[in-house]
Scaffold this motif. Structure first.
Motif, short mmCIF file in Angstrom:
data_model
loop_
_atom_site.label_atom_id
_atom_site.label_comp_id
_atom_site.label_asym_id
_atom_site.label_seq_id
_atom_site.Cartn_x
_atom_site.Cartn_y
_atom_site.Cartn_z
N SER A 84 0.83 -1.22 0.00
CA SER A 84 0.00 0.00 0.00
C SER A 84 0.85 1.27 0.00
N ARG A 85 1.85 1.33 0.87
CA ARG A 85 2.71 2.52 0.92
C ARG A 85 3.54 2.66 -0.34
N ALA A 86 4.02 1.54 -0.87
CA ALA A 86 4.81 1.59 -2.10
C ALA A 86 3.98 2.13 -3.26
N LEU A 87 2.74 1.71 -3.35
CA LEU A 87 1.86 2.19 -4.41
C LEU A 87 1.53 3.67 -4.23
N ALA A 88 1.26 4.07 -3.00
CA ALA A 88 0.91 5.47 -2.73
C ALA A 88 2.05 6.41 -3.09
N MET A 89 3.27 6.02 -2.81
CA MET A 89 4.38 6.93 -3.07
C MET A 89 4.74 7.03 -4.56
N THR A 90 4.26 6.10 -5.38
CA THR A 90 4.57 6.13 -6.81
C THR A 90 3.33 6.37 -7.67
N ASN A 91 2.18 6.54 -7.03
CA ASN A 91 0.93 6.71 -7.76
C ASN A 91 0.97 7.92 -8.68
N GLY A 92 0.56 7.71 -9.93
CA GLY A 92 0.45 8.80 -10.89
C GLY A 92 1.75 9.24 -11.53
N LEU A 93 2.84 8.57 -11.24
CA LEU A 93 4.13 8.97 -11.81
C LEU A 93 4.39 8.20 -13.11
N ALA A 94 4.99 8.89 -14.06
CA ALA A 94 5.22 8.33 -15.39
C ALA A 94 6.55 7.58 -15.43
N ALA A 95 6.63 6.48 -14.72
CA ALA A 95 7.81 5.62 -14.72
C ALA A 95 7.36 4.23 -14.30
N SER A 96 8.12 3.24 -14.69
CA SER A 96 7.81 1.86 -14.32
C SER A 96 8.28 1.57 -12.91
N ARG A 97 7.49 0.78 -12.17
CA ARG A 97 7.83 0.40 -10.80
C ARG A 97 8.56 -0.93 -10.78
N VAL A 98 9.65 -0.98 -10.01
CA VAL A 98 10.37 -2.22 -9.77
C VAL A 98 10.37 -2.44 -8.26
#
Length: 195
Positions: A128-142
């Motif tokens: 949940s925290r990992a998703l919240a901190m990267t939500n809406g950003l134009a980059a891929s999550r690893v």
């Protein structure tokens, strides 16, 4: 319900974080990664010349295997891991994630998702925290930190396009310092449970 992970090979989405603990088998581990996987070259503790020579060997092998590569600490011939114009970028909070995207990073290495041996005592972010901190950003999550292939298969439905590891890709044998590759595709039997 159908198992949507059945035909996914998580190794194609893996990033190996190089580390002095796996020096002896680093070339073998890289050879075991399929094309499309990646490697983040670190080895910052080595003297400059030795680090550069090792990087050149790893880069040649990565290019021959068609692996993505980035290098921490700025080495010529590979995009960076962190800093301006980096391909990959480590992020631990929202401000770092925003800074990474502004710097042009294509891959955000979000960590630590789970408890990790590399950073004992660090509080895991959780999904949940990992998703919240990267939500809406134009980059891929690893996903990074305590990751395994099975954990990534569970996380990918949340938008993690890759996973990175040292220990999740290399298992250290108890009997000595020599690691062995642990790159067999995971057992898909128990992937219906949530994270």
């Amino acid at each position: 319900m159908a198992n949507l992970n059945r035909n996914i090979d998580p190794r194609r989405h893996a990033w190996l974080m190089t580390d002095e603990r796996i020096d002896a088998d680093l070339p073998a581990v890289l050879r075991a990664l399929p094309p499309g996987a990646g490697v983040v070259f670190r080895h910052r503790s080595l003297p400059r010349g030795e680090r550069h020579r090792l990087f050149l060997r790893i880069r040649r092998l990565a290019q021959a295997r068609r692996l993505r590569i980035s290098a921490a600490g700025g080495l010529p011939g590979a995009p960076g891991h962190g800093g301006r114009d980096a391909l990959t970028y480590p992020v631990h909070d929202r401000s770092q994630a925003v800074a990474a995207v502004r710097a042009g990073a294509a891959w955000l290495f979000v960590s630590p998702i789970y408890a990790t041996r590399s950073h004992p005592g660090a509080r895991p972010l959780g999904v949940s925290r990992a998703l919240a901190m990267t939500n809406g950003l134009a980059a891929s999550r690893v996903a990074l930190g305590g990751m395994t292939a099975t954990r990534w298969l569970r996380l990918r439905r949340y938008g993690f396009e890759g996973w990175a590891a040292i220990d999740g890709l290399v298992t250290t044998m108890q009997s000595g310092p020599k690691p062995k590759a642990a790159l067999a595709p995971p057992d898909h039997a128990d992937l219906s449970r949530s994270c």
